[in-house]
Design a protein around this motif. Structure first.
Motif, PDB file in Angstrom:
ATOM      1  N   LEU A 100      92.483 103.844  55.609  1.00 19.10           N
ATOM      2  CA  LEU A 100      93.627 104.528  56.217  1.00 19.10           C
ATOM      3  C   LEU A 100      94.898 104.643  55.455  1.00 19.10           C
ATOM      4  O   LEU A 100      95.533 103.481  55.161  1.00 19.10           O
ATOM      5  CB  LEU A 100      93.942 103.756  57.770  1.00 19.10           C
ATOM      6  CG  LEU A 100      94.704 104.655  58.708  1.00 19.10           C
ATOM      7  CD1 LEU A 100      94.010 105.874  59.171  1.00 19.10           C
ATOM      8  CD2 LEU A 100      95.045 103.627  59.840  1.00 19.10           C
ATOM      9  N   GLU A 102      98.511 104.808  55.760  1.00 20.12           N
ATOM     10  CA  GLU A 102      99.459 104.772  56.783  1.00 20.12           C
ATOM     11  C   GLU A 102     100.791 105.367  56.570  1.00 20.12           C
ATOM     12  O   GLU A 102     101.804 104.759  55.532  1.00 20.12           O
ATOM     13  CB  GLU A 102      99.955 103.412  57.432  1.00 20.12           C
ATOM     14  CG  GLU A 102      98.879 102.662  57.780  1.00 20.12           C
ATOM     15  CD  GLU A 102      99.142 101.182  58.401  1.00 20.12           C
ATOM     16  OE1 GLU A 102      98.561 100.540  59.027  1.00 20.12           O
ATOM     17  OE2 GLU A 102     100.362 100.770  57.964  1.00 20.12           O
ATOM     18  N   LEU A 383      95.310 103.468  66.589  1.00 25.86           N
ATOM     19  CA  LEU A 383      95.629 104.742  66.071  1.00 25.86           C
ATOM     20  C   LEU A 383      96.584 105.866  67.143  1.00 25.86           C
ATOM     21  O   LEU A 383      96.002 105.737  68.187  1.00 25.86           O
ATOM     22  CB  LEU A 383      94.399 105.540  65.707  1.00 25.86           C
ATOM     23  CG  LEU A 383      93.400 104.797  64.750  1.00 25.86           C
ATOM     24  CD1 LEU A 383      92.016 105.600  64.731  1.00 25.86           C
ATOM     25  CD2 LEU A 383      94.013 104.911  63.376  1.00 25.86           C
ATOM     26  N   SER A 387      95.860 110.623  64.033  1.00 25.65           N
ATOM     27  CA  SER A 387      95.201 109.686  63.192  1.00 25.65           C
ATOM     28  C   SER A 387      93.882 109.392  63.509  1.00 25.65           C
ATOM     29  O   SER A 387      92.921 109.726  62.741  1.00 25.65           O
ATOM     30  CB  SER A 387      95.794 108.700  63.092  1.00 25.65           C
ATOM     31  OG  SER A 387      97.388 108.664  62.725  1.00 25.65           O
ATOM     32  N   ALA A 408      96.744 108.503  58.132  1.00 25.67           N
ATOM     33  CA  ALA A 408      97.494 108.119  59.607  1.00 25.67           C
ATOM     34  C   ALA A 408      98.700 108.999  59.484  1.00 25.67           C
ATOM     35  O   ALA A 408      99.584 108.377  58.945  1.00 25.67           O
ATOM     36  CB  ALA A 408      97.455 106.652  59.775  1.00 25.67           C
ATOM     37  N   THR A 409      98.656 109.941  60.334  1.00 27.72           N
ATOM     38  CA  THR A 409     100.065 110.875  60.062  1.00 27.72           C
ATOM     39  C   THR A 409     101.164 110.432  61.219  1.00 27.72           C
ATOM     40  O   THR A 409     102.323 110.851  61.191  1.00 27.72           O
ATOM     41  CB  THR A 409      99.635 112.151  60.686  1.00 27.72           C
ATOM     42  OG1 THR A 409      98.859 112.320  61.804  1.00 27.72           O
ATOM     43  CG2 THR A 409      98.709 112.867  59.441  1.00 27.72           C
TER      44      THR A 409
END
Ligand SMILES: *Cc1c(COP(=O)(O)O)cnc(C)c1O
Length: 463
Positions: A100, A102, A383, A387, A408-409
């Motif tokens: 992921l 981040e 999350l 994401s 992961a937006t």
């Protein structure tokens, strides 16, 4: 480096001009005339360097002579100094072969800070050099607006107006836009959807008299400088997982296609990206297009991942431009069809090109919630819903031995209701913004009407 429009009819511009202009005058989007390549040795040499150093090396070939080395390095330093993590974009392992990235450690807890913070610094530099003023107008489904307000608040030569769909952004998103007290920033709640906001913004850009009168500039994801800033974290992530010796795939929670298109540029520069996987929520125009070859509007269905609630995907036009061999006339025709018929068919050749580069999948509301809960149990990662859309698709599209990186937006605390509904856990805001709910809000309700919006901006901007 020179920039050309995806519709082939607008003036060719320098980096600084394309950045300050946003949307091209023929309705198209600016792209670099050619994509500069990095040799494998140059990519390998990025390993272990700071985010800022990688940003300088990746971005400078696109910027050319617009800024000096010292100016660009200074802008990059200032842009990322306010992030809450020393790595800026840390990687966390979710499962063997699945990571992921981040991207939520910036001032507004979403990946848009990466681009917006540097754009604020570059606009300031460019305007100060020329002694000019501009009016930034942006349309947001939530995260762009707060990121823009954070990046531009208090800047002497800039006024900022952000249109957001009234009642359709989360409370945290709204408060991040309405609580800054600086008098050069204005949050406008429009009666309509995000696409209405985006269409009124486009109308303003197409009203050339207004555009010139107020010095209109855009910072939506159509702005080339934003796409460029997002190219950087594809490099930092891939290099830390073994690029250039090893291929890497990315899954990107996608709405307007800016973030994933930055991945395409990284690939064109020579980063060995295997697949770029488009992850959409139930607003799945991109997944339908990749599957059927038909790009067709279908109304917006509000979801728990609202920053991806789009009817059309603006930056997809850039992907089409490259898939059509940089044929601006062909792209202009597709966009005309979209406007008059609500959709178009992608040619067989272009569709095959797109499918080689991009994978795609869409995720339902129930699956999104399920993934938030499952991932918390499996890896301990909490999350945000966007994401989670990515992680579900990333798990399904990860094929050993190629590592998968899912972006992961946003931070889960930006969407606490959806996260709490899925897990029973209410994610707390980071300490640096813990008092957000106590701050005073300032917002103007506006109708979905071009003339009214233009009048308001004329009146409120500082002369
Ligand atoms: C903007 C946004 C997206 C979509 O990014 P695009 O570049 O528009 O595809 C996804 N997730 C979050 C949290 C966002 O703010």
């Amino acid at each position: 480096m020179r920039y050309i429009s995806t519709r082939g009819q607008a003036p060719v511009l320098s980096f600084a001009e394309a950045m300050l202009t946003g949307l091209a005058r023929d309705g198209g989007l600016y792209v670099p005339e050619w994509v500069p390549a990095m040799r494998p040795g140059e990519i390998a040499d990025l390993a272990g360097r700071s985010y800022e150093e990688v940003a300088f090396r990746v971005m400078s070939p696109f910027i050319g002579a617009a800024f000096t080395e010292a100016e660009l390095r200074g802008a990059i330093e200032r842009a990322y100094a306010g992030f809450g993590h020393a790595a800026r974009a840390p990687l966390v392992q979710l499962a063997p072969g699945h990571h992921l990235l981040e991207l939520f450690h910036g001032p507004t807890l979403a990946f848009k800070d990466f681009a917006m913070q540097i754009i604020g610094q570059l606009f300031q530099l460019a305007l100060a050099k020329e002694g000019k003023r501009i009016t930034i107008v942006g349309a947001t489904s939530g995260d762009t607006g707060s990121a823009a307000i954070e990046a531009f608040k208090g800047l002497e030569n800039v006024d900022v107006f952000i249109l957001f769909p009234h009642g359709r952004v989360s409370e945290v998103q709204r408060r991040q836009m309405t609580t800054p007290a600086e008098d050069n920033v204005h949050a406008l709640a429009l009666g309509g959807t995000f696409d209405d906001c985006q269409n009124r913004l486009k109308d303003m850009f197409n009203d050339f008299a207004f555009r010139d009168e107020v010095g209109l500039a855009g910072v939506n994801s159509i702005n080339w400088a934003r796409v460029l800033a997002q190219v950087v974290y594809y490099f930092t992530a891939a290099v830390s997982l073994g690029a250039p010796e090893r291929k890497i795939s990315f899954t990107v929670p996608t709405g307007n296609f800016g973030d994933i298109f930055a991945g395409y540029i990284a690939k064109e520069m020579g980063l060995p990206i295997d697949k770029l996987v488009i992850a959409t929520n139930q607003n799945d125009i991109l997944h339908r297009c990749l599957t059927t070859g038909d790009y067709r509007m279908d109304g917006v269905k509000p979801s728990i991942s609202p920053s991806m609630d789009i009817q059309i995907s603006s930056n997809f036009e850039r992907a089409l431009f490259f898939a059509y061999g940089k044929d601006g006339a062909a792209v202009a025709q597709l966009m005309d069809e979209l406007k008059t018929n609500g959709g178009f068919s992608v040619s067989q050749g272009a569709l095959e090109t797109l499918r080689e580069i991009y994978g795609s999948a869409s995720v339902s509301e129930a699956e999104t919630s399920e993934t938030i809960a499952e991932e918390l149990a499996r890896s301990g990662e909490l999350l945000c819903p966007h994401s989670a859309v990515g992680v579900r698709v990333g798990h399904a599209h990860a094929h050993a031995p190629v590592p998968m990186v899912t972006l992961a937006t946003a931070h889960p605390a930006k969407f606490p209701d959806a996260v709490e509904a899925a897990t029973g856990v209410r994610p707390p805001l980071p300490a640096r913004m813990a008092d957000l709910f106590a701050r005073e809000e300032r917002v103007t309700r506006v109708p979905n009407d071009l003339a009214a919006l233009e009048a308001l901006i004329r009146k409120e901007r500082r002369a």
